[in-house]
Scaffold this motif. Structure first.
Motif, mmCIF file in Angstrom:
data_model
loop_
_atom_site.group_PDB
_atom_site.id
_atom_site.type_symbol
_atom_site.label_atom_id
_atom_site.label_comp_id
_atom_site.label_asym_id
_atom_site.label_seq_id
_atom_site.Cartn_x
_atom_site.Cartn_y
_atom_site.Cartn_z
ATOM 1 N N GLN A 125 -34.667 38.040 -12.264
ATOM 2 C CA GLN A 125 -34.668 38.716 -13.558
ATOM 3 C C GLN A 125 -33.753 38.034 -14.568
ATOM 4 O O GLN A 125 -33.933 38.195 -15.777
ATOM 5 N N ASN A 126 -32.759 37.300 -14.094
ATOM 6 C CA ASN A 126 -31.819 36.626 -14.981
ATOM 7 C C ASN A 126 -32.487 35.367 -15.539
ATOM 8 O O ASN A 126 -32.650 34.365 -14.835
ATOM 9 N N LEU A 127 -32.858 35.416 -16.810
ATOM 10 C CA LEU A 127 -33.627 34.315 -17.384
ATOM 11 C C LEU A 127 -32.791 33.058 -17.587
ATOM 12 O O LEU A 127 -33.339 31.958 -17.668
ATOM 13 N N GLN A 128 -31.478 33.196 -17.667
ATOM 14 C CA GLN A 128 -30.641 32.005 -17.721
ATOM 15 C C GLN A 128 -30.719 31.238 -16.404
ATOM 16 O O GLN A 128 -30.727 30.003 -16.388
ATOM 17 N N THR A 133 -29.546 36.899 -7.526
ATOM 18 C CA THR A 133 -28.343 37.151 -8.325
ATOM 19 C C THR A 133 -28.216 38.612 -8.754
ATOM 20 O O THR A 133 -27.299 38.953 -9.501
ATOM 21 N N LYS A 134 -29.085 39.464 -8.272
ATOM 22 C CA LYS A 134 -29.075 40.869 -8.680
ATOM 23 C C LYS A 134 -27.748 41.540 -8.314
ATOM 24 O O LYS A 134 -27.308 41.514 -7.171
ATOM 25 N N GLY A 135 -27.102 42.133 -9.308
ATOM 26 C CA GLY A 135 -25.883 42.888 -9.079
ATOM 27 C C GLY A 135 -24.639 42.061 -8.832
ATOM 28 O O GLY A 135 -23.596 42.619 -8.478
ATOM 29 N N LEU A 136 -24.715 40.746 -9.035
ATOM 30 C CA LEU A 136 -23.566 39.886 -8.758
ATOM 31 C C LEU A 136 -22.735 39.646 -10.019
ATOM 32 O O LEU A 136 -23.257 39.627 -11.131
ATOM 33 N N LEU A 155 -19.353 35.014 -12.165
ATOM 34 C CA LEU A 155 -18.821 33.853 -11.452
ATOM 35 C C LEU A 155 -19.628 33.571 -10.189
ATOM 36 O O LEU A 155 -19.946 32.411 -9.876
ATOM 37 N N ILE A 156 -20.008 34.627 -9.473
ATOM 38 C CA ILE A 156 -20.794 34.466 -8.247
ATOM 39 C C ILE A 156 -22.218 34.041 -8.582
ATOM 40 O O ILE A 156 -22.834 33.265 -7.847
ATOM 41 N N VAL A 157 -22.749 34.534 -9.709
ATOM 42 C CA VAL A 157 -24.078 34.091 -10.151
ATOM 43 C C VAL A 157 -24.092 32.576 -10.311
ATOM 44 O O VAL A 157 -25.038 31.894 -9.895
ATOM 45 N N GLY A 158 -23.033 32.030 -10.898
ATOM 46 C CA GLY A 158 -22.948 30.582 -11.058
ATOM 47 C C GLY A 158 -22.922 29.860 -9.729
ATOM 48 O O GLY A 158 -23.595 28.831 -9.556
ATOM 49 N N THR A 159 -22.174 30.398 -8.767
ATOM 50 C CA THR A 159 -22.103 29.783 -7.436
ATOM 51 C C THR A 159 -23.463 29.807 -6.749
ATOM 52 O O THR A 159 -23.902 28.804 -6.173
ATOM 53 N N VAL A 160 -24.132 30.955 -6.815
ATOM 54 C CA VAL A 160 -25.439 31.092 -6.177
ATOM 55 C C VAL A 160 -26.466 30.185 -6.856
ATOM 56 O O VAL A 160 -27.292 29.552 -6.185
ATOM 57 N N THR A 161 -26.410 30.097 -8.183
ATOM 58 C CA THR A 161 -27.348 29.234 -8.911
ATOM 59 C C THR A 161 -27.184 27.778 -8.498
ATOM 60 O O THR A 161 -28.176 27.065 -8.270
ATOM 61 N N LYS A 162 -25.956 27.320 -8.381
ATOM 62 C CA LYS A 162 -25.711 25.940 -7.950
ATOM 63 C C LYS A 162 -26.220 25.714 -6.530
ATOM 64 O O LYS A 162 -26.774 24.651 -6.216
ATOM 65 N N SER A 208 -17.993 41.263 0.264
ATOM 66 C CA SER A 208 -18.488 41.691 -1.045
ATOM 67 C C SER A 208 -19.985 41.414 -1.137
ATOM 68 O O SER A 208 -20.559 40.683 -0.308
ATOM 69 N N GLY A 209 -20.624 41.974 -2.169
ATOM 70 C CA GLY A 209 -22.054 41.726 -2.356
ATOM 71 C C GLY A 209 -22.362 40.254 -2.525
ATOM 72 O O GLY A 209 -23.348 39.740 -1.984
ATOM 73 N N GLY A 210 -21.516 39.549 -3.268
ATOM 74 C CA GLY A 210 -21.728 38.122 -3.461
ATOM 75 C C GLY A 210 -21.592 37.338 -2.177
ATOM 76 O O GLY A 210 -22.374 36.419 -1.904
ATOM 77 N N GLN A 211 -20.605 37.698 -1.363
ATOM 78 C CA GLN A 211 -20.414 37.014 -0.083
ATOM 79 C C GLN A 211 -21.570 37.298 0.872
ATOM 80 O O GLN A 211 -22.014 36.411 1.608
ATOM 81 N N GLN A 212 -22.078 38.528 0.855
ATOM 82 C CA GLN A 212 -23.239 38.842 1.686
ATOM 83 C C GLN A 212 -24.459 38.032 1.248
ATOM 84 O O GLN A 212 -25.255 37.589 2.085
ATOM 85 N N GLN A 213 -24.594 37.822 -0.060
ATOM 86 C CA GLN A 213 -25.707 36.999 -0.534
ATOM 87 C C GLN A 213 -25.553 35.563 -0.055
ATOM 88 O O GLN A 213 -26.543 34.895 0.273
#
Length: 235
Positions: free
Chosen positions: A187-190, A158-161, A164-171, A132-137
């Motif tokens: 781009q994700n200001l959070q 985090t673009k296009g994720l 839930l995956i955004v949270g994983t990548v952020t951590k 998936s896109g998240g796994q590739q990231q």
């Protein structure tokens, strides 16, 4: 603030067209510095110019050494890792093979891959193109994190994720920044609020604001320079 990267008067061109114009900024030797701006203002172009992927002029000093005349592979050898916006995994190769290709001297820290992305260990023999896109990231981030780098350049991770995956990548980025400074395009200001201590804002290929991240995100400058409100950020 001690800087690991100092940029002065950076100009960059693509096919003769000016995309970065007289950009100057510092990246702190610790934590996350975020490079912000609306779409098309030159954020990714700035990252690529730092790496020597675009024609450039100006002064770029990394860890006390001028690197603006070095070829890209020499810049990388100095200890700068790049996580591109489009991930750029080798789709026909397995996860394991993608990671092995990224190894650069010494002893790569494979343990960090398992710590941050245990899912990749389970998928080590799977072709990266079927992820998936998240796994590739996760693969793209792992390739940068497992080497002993001095600076991470991370473009739109985090673009296009999915959330839930955004949270994983952020951590994962937070954990990475505890040991390696980072210049982050996001781009994700959070995500920016969670990670960055300083923001650099571009508009029209130029720096229009530099300052503490929290102050910027809580001000009307967010709307002026990014076209969003603090209410939209929280949504």
């Amino acid at each position: 603030m001690t800087a690991i990267l100092t940029v002065r008067g950076l100009h960059a061109r693509i096919a003769g067209q000016q995309v970065v114009e007289d950009v100057s900024f510092d990246v702190a030797a610790t934590g996350v510095t975020a490079l912000l701006g609306r779409n098309g203002v030159g954020k990714s172009s700035t990252i690529k110019a730092l790496l020597g992927l675009y024609e450039r002029t100006g002064e770029i000093t990394f860890d006390g050494e001028r690197i603006d005349r070095l070829m890209t592979h020499r810049v990388v050898q100095r200890g700068i890792a790049y996580v591109p916006e489009d991930r750029e995994v080798f789709g026909q190769l397995t996860v394991e093979e993608n990671l092995r290709l990224a190894e650069r001297g010494g002893a790569p820290n494979r343990a960090i891959v398992g710590d941050l992305f245990p899912e990749l260990i389970q998928r080590a023999k799977q072709q990266a193109g079927t992820l998936s896109g998240g796994q590739q990231q996760m693969v793209s981030l792992s390739r940068a994190l497992m080497n002993d780098n001095k600076l991470l350049l991370v473009d739109e991770p985090t673009k296009g994720l999915a959330p839930l995956i955004v949270g994983t990548v952020t951590k994962a980025l937070e954990a990475a920044a505890e040991r390696t400074p980072m210049l982050l395009v996001e781009q994700n200001l959070q995500v920016v609020r969670a990670l960055a201590h300083t923001v650099i804002v571009l508009s029209g290929g130029r720096v229009v604001h530099t300052g503490p991240a929290a102050e910027f995100l809580d001000s009307d400058l967010v709307h002026r320079h990014l076209g969003v409100s603090t209410d939209q950020e929280a949504a």
